[in-house]
Design a protein around this motif. Structure first.
Motif, PDB file in Angstrom:
ATOM      1  N   LEU A 123       0.839  -1.197   0.000  1.00  0.00           N
ATOM      2  CA  LEU A 123       0.000   0.000   0.000  1.00  0.00           C
ATOM      3  C   LEU A 123       0.877   1.251   0.000  1.00  0.00           C
ATOM      4  O   LEU A 123       0.570   2.231  -0.688  1.00  0.00           O
ATOM      5  CB  LEU A 123      -0.933  -0.014   1.210  1.00  0.00           C
ATOM      6  CG  LEU A 123      -1.899   1.164   1.335  1.00  0.00           C
ATOM      7  CD1 LEU A 123      -2.823   1.262   0.125  1.00  0.00           C
ATOM      8  CD2 LEU A 123      -2.723   1.045   2.627  1.00  0.00           C
ATOM      9  N   GLN A 124       1.980   1.207   0.752  1.00  0.00           N
ATOM     10  CA  GLN A 124       2.907   2.344   0.780  1.00  0.00           C
ATOM     11  C   GLN A 124       3.482   2.617  -0.606  1.00  0.00           C
ATOM     12  O   GLN A 124       3.562   3.772  -1.042  1.00  0.00           O
ATOM     13  CB  GLN A 124       4.044   2.057   1.766  1.00  0.00           C
ATOM     14  CG  GLN A 124       5.090   3.166   1.869  1.00  0.00           C
ATOM     15  CD  GLN A 124       4.533   4.426   2.504  1.00  0.00           C
ATOM     16  OE1 GLN A 124       4.024   4.391   3.613  1.00  0.00           O
ATOM     17  NE2 GLN A 124       4.616   5.535   1.785  1.00  0.00           N
ATOM     18  N   GLN A 125       3.883   1.576  -1.312  1.00  0.00           N
ATOM     19  CA  GLN A 125       4.429   1.737  -2.651  1.00  0.00           C
ATOM     20  C   GLN A 125       3.370   2.272  -3.622  1.00  0.00           C
ATOM     21  O   GLN A 125       3.669   3.096  -4.483  1.00  0.00           O
ATOM     22  CB  GLN A 125       4.982   0.400  -3.158  1.00  0.00           C
ATOM     23  CG  GLN A 125       6.245  -0.050  -2.440  1.00  0.00           C
ATOM     24  CD  GLN A 125       6.637  -1.483  -2.796  1.00  0.00           C
ATOM     25  OE1 GLN A 125       5.771  -2.332  -3.020  1.00  0.00           O
ATOM     26  NE2 GLN A 125       7.934  -1.747  -2.858  1.00  0.00           N
ATOM     27  N   LEU A 126       2.148   1.800  -3.445  1.00  0.00           N
ATOM     28  CA  LEU A 126       1.057   2.260  -4.304  1.00  0.00           C
ATOM     29  C   LEU A 126       0.782   3.746  -4.072  1.00  0.00           C
ATOM     30  O   LEU A 126       0.588   4.512  -5.025  1.00  0.00           O
ATOM     31  CB  LEU A 126      -0.197   1.443  -4.034  1.00  0.00           C
ATOM     32  CG  LEU A 126      -1.403   1.703  -4.946  1.00  0.00           C
ATOM     33  CD1 LEU A 126      -1.056   1.447  -6.403  1.00  0.00           C
ATOM     34  CD2 LEU A 126      -2.588   0.834  -4.517  1.00  0.00           C
ATOM     35  N   VAL A 127       0.787   4.149  -2.821  1.00  0.00           N
ATOM     36  CA  VAL A 127       0.599   5.564  -2.498  1.00  0.00           C
ATOM     37  C   VAL A 127       1.680   6.410  -3.151  1.00  0.00           C
ATOM     38  O   VAL A 127       1.410   7.459  -3.747  1.00  0.00           O
ATOM     39  CB  VAL A 127       0.588   5.767  -0.969  1.00  0.00           C
ATOM     40  CG1 VAL A 127       0.758   7.245  -0.617  1.00  0.00           C
ATOM     41  CG2 VAL A 127      -0.701   5.227  -0.358  1.00  0.00           C
ATOM     42  N   GLN A 128       2.913   5.962  -3.062  1.00  0.00           N
ATOM     43  CA  GLN A 128       4.014   6.719  -3.653  1.00  0.00           C
ATOM     44  C   GLN A 128       3.868   6.804  -5.165  1.00  0.00           C
ATOM     45  O   GLN A 128       4.167   7.845  -5.774  1.00  0.00           O
ATOM     46  CB  GLN A 128       5.354   6.074  -3.295  1.00  0.00           C
ATOM     47  CG  GLN A 128       6.562   6.896  -3.725  1.00  0.00           C
ATOM     48  CD  GLN A 128       6.549   8.301  -3.129  1.00  0.00           C
ATOM     49  OE1 GLN A 128       6.369   8.480  -1.925  1.00  0.00           O
ATOM     50  NE2 GLN A 128       6.724   9.303  -3.988  1.00  0.00           N
ATOM     51  N   HIS A 129       3.372   5.729  -5.774  1.00  0.00           N
ATOM     52  CA  HIS A 129       3.174   5.737  -7.224  1.00  0.00           C
ATOM     53  C   HIS A 129       2.126   6.777  -7.624  1.00  0.00           C
ATOM     54  O   HIS A 129       2.316   7.512  -8.596  1.00  0.00           O
ATOM     55  CB  HIS A 129       2.739   4.349  -7.694  1.00  0.00           C
ATOM     56  CG  HIS A 129       2.527   4.242  -9.173  1.00  0.00           C
ATOM     57  ND1 HIS A 129       3.552   4.414 -10.083  1.00  0.00           N
ATOM     58  CD2 HIS A 129       1.413   4.008  -9.911  1.00  0.00           C
ATOM     59  CE1 HIS A 129       3.073   4.286 -11.318  1.00  0.00           C
ATOM     60  NE2 HIS A 129       1.768   4.048 -11.243  1.00  0.00           N
ATOM     61  N   PHE A 130       1.046   6.855  -6.871  1.00  0.00           N
ATOM     62  CA  PHE A 130       0.026   7.866  -7.145  1.00  0.00           C
ATOM     63  C   PHE A 130       0.597   9.274  -6.969  1.00  0.00           C
ATOM     64  O   PHE A 130       0.358  10.164  -7.798  1.00  0.00           O
ATOM     65  CB  PHE A 130      -1.184   7.679  -6.224  1.00  0.00           C
ATOM     66  CG  PHE A 130      -2.168   6.648  -6.708  1.00  0.00           C
ATOM     67  CD1 PHE A 130      -2.913   6.862  -7.855  1.00  0.00           C
ATOM     68  CD2 PHE A 130      -2.346   5.468  -6.019  1.00  0.00           C
ATOM     69  CE1 PHE A 130      -3.820   5.925  -8.304  1.00  0.00           C
ATOM     70  CE2 PHE A 130      -3.251   4.511  -6.456  1.00  0.00           C
ATOM     71  CZ  PHE A 130      -3.990   4.742  -7.612  1.00  0.00           C
ATOM     72  N   LYS A 131       1.340   9.474  -5.911  1.00  0.00           N
ATOM     73  CA  LYS A 131       1.896  10.798  -5.641  1.00  0.00           C
ATOM     74  C   LYS A 131       2.850  11.230  -6.755  1.00  0.00           C
ATOM     75  O   LYS A 131       2.788  12.363  -7.243  1.00  0.00           O
ATOM     76  CB  LYS A 131       2.609  10.795  -4.282  1.00  0.00           C
ATOM     77  CG  LYS A 131       1.661  10.655  -3.098  1.00  0.00           C
ATOM     78  CD  LYS A 131       2.397  10.407  -1.790  1.00  0.00           C
ATOM     79  CE  LYS A 131       3.131  11.632  -1.316  1.00  0.00           C
ATOM     80  NZ  LYS A 131       3.710  11.422   0.046  1.00  0.00           N
TER      81      LYS A 131
END
Length: 304
Positions: free
Chosen positions: A184-192
């Motif tokens: 989830l952390q990696q996904l958040v960073q990808h969106f950002k």
């Protein structure tokens, strides 16, 4: 934007006045075209001719009672330049004027309510000031909401997925995308990183794995968001905006009862504006002699 909060009419289906008033004259002079050794002047367009072209090239049928109407200006105005954006903000209007453009195609309302009714709040001084600013710069604003969502594929969703580099996983008409597993952390960073978002709100464990992503940019409303969560059973539900007392509470309780479904909130404009940026690539090749540009609508919030 997509759908409204519970118990309200669908913003996509909401009835306002018809957008397409008759028109037809001419537009912008840029560089002449050369064909067979003969110089041809660039084609000129009126606002109405551009609107008609979009509907024709998109294989769209006129939508009765659409909110996609002119919010300022005239259908007969000759276009000197087009700017696509999410909101025709005061800052956007000033930037458009500096570009010597006079036609804004905005995805969302200009006057703070779905139908752009200037009497939504009577004697609204901000509405009057904004109307005067548009008139001063002779700028026509057309809302492009229902029609862009009616393109195949929906240009807002397609543009967002394209910006995320998820086109290999995208299927037209489907909101849930299966991507290679990430935290989830990696996904958040990808969106950002991909969408240029400084801060996001989430519900979930940053270390949990995510593969099935239900992506609902804009404002679908709680019923649609929860409906997709129930039907699609994603690892993470990603929304533009929500009513905190609806979707957020559903996710909280679901997790309390054993579900691992996470939630990411992108922000309304930040979740959809990639679609308005992509639309420039869609529209520009169809127009000869008029420049189509995209301007980002900045985040109105400051994080403390």
């Amino acid at each position: 934007m997509k759908k409204p909060v519970n118990n309200t009419l669908s913003r996509r289906k909401f009835i306002a006045a018809s957008a397409i008033s008759a028109g037809g004259l001419a537009l912008l002079s840029v560089k002449p075209a050369l064909a067979d050794g003969i110089l041809y002047p660039p084609k000129q367009y009126t606002v109405q001719q551009v609107i008609d072209l979009i509907i024709k090239e998109g294989n769209l049928s006129p939508i009765p009672d659409t909110v996609d109407t002119l919010k300022s200006g005239s259908a007969n105005q000759v276009v000197t330049g087009i700017v696509t954006t999410m909101f025709a903000t005061v800052d956007i209007i000033k930037q458009v004027a500096k570009l010597n453009a006079n036609f804004i195609i905005a995805h969302e309302p200009t006057f703070y309510n779905h139908t752009d009714n200037p009497d939504w709040v009577k004697d609204n001084t901000v509405v009057k000031q904004k109307q005067a600013l548009l008139k001063k710069h002779n700028i026509t604003v057309w809302r492009f909401h229902d029609y862009i969502h009616s393109l195949k594929p929906d240009a807002i969703s397609y543009g967002t997925v394209k910006k995320l580099n998820w086109l290999p996983y995208f299927k037209t008409g489907e909101a849930t995308i299966t991507i290679p597993p990430v935290t989830l952390q990696q996904l958040v960073q990808h969106f950002k990183t991909s969408l240029g978002i400084a801060h996001l709100r989430i519900i979930g464990n940053p270390e949990q794995k995510c593969s099935r992503v239900t992506l609902l940019p804009g404002a679908w409303g709680g019923q649609e968001q929860v409906g997709h969560a129930e039907k699609d059973k994603p690892d993470v539900l990603v929304v533009g905006e929500l009513s905190e007392w609806e979707t957020a509470e559903y996710i909280r309780d679901a997790r309390a009862m054993g579900s691992n479904m996470a939630l990411i909130i992108l922000g309304h404009a930040l979740s959809e504006q990639a679609g308005m940026e992509y639309f420039v690539d869609w529209l520009q090749p169809k127009l000869n002699g008029v420049k189509v540009s995209y301007i980002t609508t900045s985040d109105p919030f400051t994080w403390l």
